[in-house]
Scaffold this motif. Structure first.
Motif, PDB file in Angstrom:
ATOM      1  N   LEU A 189     -52.764 -71.088  44.298  1.00 19.49           N
ATOM      2  CA  LEU A 189     -53.999 -70.313  44.250  1.00 19.49           C
ATOM      3  C   LEU A 189     -54.682 -71.076  45.359  1.00 19.49           C
ATOM      4  N   LEU A 190     -54.923 -71.496  45.947  1.00 13.22           N
ATOM      5  CA  LEU A 190     -55.186 -72.157  47.572  1.00 13.22           C
ATOM      6  C   LEU A 190     -57.078 -71.636  47.752  1.00 13.22           C
ATOM      7  N   HIS A 191     -57.588 -72.588  46.926  1.00 15.98           N
ATOM      8  CA  HIS A 191     -59.158 -73.248  46.917  1.00 15.98           C
ATOM      9  C   HIS A 191     -59.968 -73.408  48.316  1.00 15.98           C
ATOM     10  N   GLU A 192     -60.768 -73.140  47.753  1.00 16.62           N
ATOM     11  CA  GLU A 192     -62.315 -74.326  48.458  1.00 16.62           C
ATOM     12  C   GLU A 192     -63.427 -75.340  47.480  1.00 16.62           C
ATOM     13  N   HIS A 193     -62.110 -76.570  47.563  1.00 11.35           N
ATOM     14  CA  HIS A 193     -62.973 -77.650  46.902  1.00 11.35           C
ATOM     15  C   HIS A 193     -62.626 -77.313  45.212  1.00 11.35           C
ATOM     16  N   SER A 194     -62.939 -76.404  44.676  1.00 12.10           N
ATOM     17  CA  SER A 194     -62.819 -76.571  43.614  1.00 12.10           C
ATOM     18  C   SER A 194     -62.762 -75.265  43.167  1.00 12.10           C
ATOM     19  N   ASP A 213     -50.999 -72.295  39.364  1.00  8.04           N
ATOM     20  CA  ASP A 213     -50.847 -73.472  39.854  1.00  8.04           C
ATOM     21  C   ASP A 213     -52.898 -73.553  40.909  1.00  8.04           C
ATOM     22  N   PHE A 214     -53.281 -74.762  41.061  1.00  2.41           N
ATOM     23  CA  PHE A 214     -54.315 -74.990  41.743  1.00  2.41           C
ATOM     24  C   PHE A 214     -54.443 -76.213  42.600  1.00  2.41           C
ATOM     25  N   SER A 215     -52.820 -76.657  42.541  1.00  2.00           N
ATOM     26  CA  SER A 215     -53.261 -77.949  43.131  1.00  2.00           C
ATOM     27  C   SER A 215     -52.978 -77.801  44.535  1.00  2.00           C
ATOM     28  N   ARG A 216     -53.656 -76.957  44.859  1.00  2.00           N
ATOM     29  CA  ARG A 216     -53.732 -77.369  46.891  1.00  2.00           C
ATOM     30  C   ARG A 216     -55.255 -77.041  47.513  1.00  2.00           C
ATOM     31  N   SER A 217     -55.873 -78.028  47.611  1.00  2.00           N
ATOM     32  CA  SER A 217     -57.458 -77.433  48.055  1.00  2.00           C
ATOM     33  C   SER A 217     -57.363 -77.693  49.261  1.00  2.00           C
ATOM     34  N   TYR A 218     -58.550 -76.702  50.212  1.00  2.00           N
ATOM     35  CA  TYR A 218     -59.017 -77.427  51.780  1.00  2.00           C
ATOM     36  C   TYR A 218     -60.015 -77.608  52.133  1.00  2.00           C
ATOM     37  N   SER A 219     -60.319 -77.922  53.076  1.00  2.00           N
ATOM     38  CA  SER A 219     -61.548 -78.138  53.065  1.00  2.00           C
ATOM     39  C   SER A 219     -63.365 -77.186  53.334  1.00  2.00           C
ATOM     40  N   ASN A 220     -62.330 -75.743  53.862  1.00  3.23           N
ATOM     41  CA  ASN A 220     -63.443 -74.782  54.447  1.00  3.23           C
ATOM     42  C   ASN A 220     -62.528 -73.707  54.484  1.00  3.23           C
ATOM     43  N   PHE A 221     -63.039 -72.607  55.229  1.00  4.32           N
ATOM     44  CA  PHE A 221     -62.412 -70.810  54.696  1.00  4.32           C
ATOM     45  C   PHE A 221     -62.048 -70.954  56.226  1.00  4.32           C
ATOM     46  N   ALA A 222     -62.053 -71.714  57.238  1.00  7.62           N
ATOM     47  CA  ALA A 222     -60.761 -71.528  58.345  1.00  7.62           C
ATOM     48  C   ALA A 222     -59.757 -71.721  58.077  1.00  7.62           C
ATOM     49  N   ALA A 228     -52.713 -69.658  54.186  1.00  9.08           N
ATOM     50  CA  ALA A 228     -52.315 -68.540  53.846  1.00  9.08           C
ATOM     51  C   ALA A 228     -51.169 -67.721  54.787  1.00  9.08           C
ATOM     52  N   LEU A 229     -52.255 -67.635  55.918  1.00  9.84           N
ATOM     53  CA  LEU A 229     -51.303 -66.768  57.213  1.00  9.84           C
ATOM     54  C   LEU A 229     -49.482 -68.009  57.385  1.00  9.84           C
ATOM     55  N   ALA A 230     -50.051 -69.534  56.527  1.00  4.36           N
ATOM     56  CA  ALA A 230     -48.152 -69.776  56.894  1.00  4.36           C
ATOM     57  C   ALA A 230     -47.705 -69.854  55.717  1.00  4.36           C
ATOM     58  N   GLY A 231     -48.210 -68.570  54.678  1.00  3.20           N
ATOM     59  CA  GLY A 231     -47.156 -68.159  53.403  1.00  3.20           C
ATOM     60  C   GLY A 231     -47.400 -69.781  52.037  1.00  3.20           C
ATOM     61  N   GLN A 232     -48.380 -70.878  52.776  1.00  2.00           N
ATOM     62  CA  GLN A 232     -48.303 -71.484  51.226  1.00  2.00           C
ATOM     63  C   GLN A 232     -48.962 -71.258  50.072  1.00  2.00           C
ATOM     64  N   GLY A 233     -49.179 -69.878  50.010  1.00  2.50           N
ATOM     65  CA  GLY A 233     -49.550 -69.235  48.831  1.00  2.50           C
ATOM     66  C   GLY A 233     -50.597 -68.286  49.092  1.00  2.50           C
ATOM     67  N   ILE A 234     -51.739 -68.181  47.973  1.00  2.11           N
ATOM     68  CA  ILE A 234     -52.520 -67.160  47.784  1.00  2.11           C
ATOM     69  C   ILE A 234     -54.071 -67.846  48.132  1.00  2.11           C
ATOM     70  N   SER A 235     -54.961 -67.517  49.331  1.00  2.00           N
ATOM     71  CA  SER A 235     -55.822 -68.104  49.217  1.00  2.00           C
ATOM     72  C   SER A 235     -57.572 -66.966  48.726  1.00  2.00           C
ATOM     73  N   LEU A 236     -57.949 -67.950  48.092  1.00  2.00           N
ATOM     74  CA  LEU A 236     -59.525 -66.576  47.474  1.00  2.00           C
ATOM     75  C   LEU A 236     -60.838 -67.280  48.969  1.00  2.00           C
ATOM     76  N   VAL A 237     -60.876 -66.366  49.905  1.00  2.00           N
ATOM     77  CA  VAL A 237     -61.394 -66.681  50.628  1.00  2.00           C
ATOM     78  C   VAL A 237     -62.644 -65.794  51.007  1.00  2.00           C
ATOM     79  N   SER A 238     -63.655 -65.947  52.100  1.00  2.00           N
ATOM     80  CA  SER A 238     -64.611 -64.996  52.170  1.00  2.00           C
ATOM     81  C   SER A 238     -64.037 -63.598  53.477  1.00  2.00           C
TER      82      SER A 238
END
Length: 298
Positions: A189-194, A213-222, A228-238
Motif C-alpha cells: 500500500l503505497l503512501h505519501e510520507h505517512s 504492507d506499508f513499506s513504501r513511501s513517496y515524496s509526492n502524489f505525482a 502505481a502505473l509501474a505496478g509497484q502496488g496500490i497507491s492512495l493518491v489525490s
C-alpha cells in the motif's frame, strides 16, 4: 563583519560559471576572457567571505556553500530576467504566468493546458512548477494553483480533493475484472510520507484489522501515481493527480468508501492582476475543467 555586495556582475559571472562548471565556457557565453570571469568570481568570494569553487588544474568544482548560493542566484536571476522580458514586451495582458505544485503541473495542468491555449492563442502561457510558495507581490506570478487546507466559505476554492486508491491493471489476475478491498492485503500500500490516510480509509471501510504492507513511501502524489502505473502496488493518491490516468484506463480505481480529506485546490491571484481579462479567462476555464473532473468523480 560582512561586506555588502557592490556589483551584480560578479553574480552573473558566478551563475554562468556554476552552470558550465568552467570559467572558459562561461567566458564564451558572456563574451569575456576566462581571466575576467575568474577575477569577478574571486572578487565575489572576497565579498561573501567564503570560497565558491575549488580550483583544480583542469577543472573547477562548486564548494558546498557555492552550490547553495548557485541555486539561489539562478532563481533570482531567472525572476529578474523574466521581469525585464515582460517589461520589454510592453503588453502584460498577453503574458499569463501560472505557478503550481510539481504534482499538479505534471499530472493535471500540463496535459490539458493546450485546450486553454486553443481558446486564447494570443496568450503567452508560462508555467512555473514548484512546491515552494510563489511570491504573489513581486510580479513574477499572475495566478497560483495551490493545495490548501479547506476553509468554509472560501470563494477561491476550486476543488475539494478526495483521496482514491488506484492500481495498474497489470495487478489483475487472469480473468479478474477489478481489485476489491480483500486484495489490499496482497499488495504493498503505497503512501505519501505517512500511513495516516491509509489508516483512515481502512477504518472507514471497517477493515482496519489486517496484515498490510506499508513499506513504501513517496515524496509526492505525482510520484505515487507513477509508482502505481509501474505496478509497484496500490497507491492512495489525490483524485486530481490520478484523473488523466483513470480517464485513459492506465489506472483503475478501487471501489470503496473514501475517508474525509480536508484539503483542496484553490486559486490565488496577484492583487494587481485581479480584474484583468486574462485572469477572468483562466478562472472560467479552470471552473469548466474542474466541473468535468468533478462529474466523473461523482
Amino acid at each position: 563583519m560582512t561586506k555588502p555586495l557592490r556589483s551584480l556582475s560578479g553574480l552573473i559571472d558566478f551563475d554562468c560559471a556554476a552552470r558550465w562548471g568552467s570559467f572558459k565556457l562561461a567566458a564564451q557565453e558572456l563574451h569575456k576572457t576566462p581571466a575576467a570571469i575568474s577575477l569577478q568570481v574571486k572578487q565575489l568570494e572576497a565579498a561573501v567571505g567564503f570560497e565558491l569553487f575549488t580550483r583544480h588544474p583542469r577543472h573547477i568544482a562548486l564548494t558546498d556553500k557555492g552550490q547553495e548560493l548557485a541555486v539561489t542566484v539562478a532563481r533570482v536571476l531567472g525572476e529578474l530576467r523574466a521581469k525585464v522580458t515582460a517589461l520589454q514586451d510592453g503588453d502584460e495582458e498577453k503574458i499569463l504566468r501560472i505557478s503550481t505544485t510539481h504534482s499538479l503541473a505534471i499530472k493535471w495542468l500540463v496535459p490539458r493546458i493546450h485546450r486553454f491555449t486553443k481558446l486564447y492563442p494570443e496568450l503567452d502561457i508560462r508555467i512555473d512548477s514548484s512546491d515552494r510558495l510563489a511570491d504573489m507581490e513581486d510580479g513574477s506570478t499572475d495566478a497560483a494553483l495551490r493545495f490548501h487546507a479547506i476553509e468554509d466559505g472560501d470563494p477561491e476554492l476550486l476543488f475539494r480533493e478526495r483521496l482514491v486508491a488506484v492500481y495498474s491493471p497489470s495487478l489483475l489476475a487472469p480473468g479478474q475484472q477489478a481489485l476489491t478491498l480483500a486484495d489490499l492485503q496482497r499488495f504493498p500500500l503505497l503512501h505519501e510520507h505517512s500511513t495516516e490516510e491509509w489508516i483512515h480509509l481502512l477504518r472507514e471501510n471497517h477493515i482496519l484489522k489486517g496484515k498490510y504492507d506499508f513499506s513504501r513511501s513517496y515524496s509526492n502524489f505525482a510520484v505515487l501515481a507513477q509508482a502505481a502505473l509501474a505496478g509497484q502496488g496500490i497507491s492512495l493518491v489525490s483524485y486530481a493527480i490520478a484523473y488523466e490516468d483513470l480517464r485513459t484506463g492506465a489506472l483503475k480505481m478501487l471501489a470503496c468508501r473514501c475517508a474525509p480529506y480536508p484539503r483542496g485546490y484553490r486559486l490565488v491571484v496577484n492583487r494587481s492582476k485581479e480584474g484583468t481579462a486574462k485572469i477572468a479567462r483562466l478562472r472560467a476555464w479552470l471552473k469548466d475543467e474542474i466541473d468535468e473532473m468533478r462529474r466523473s468523480l461523482d
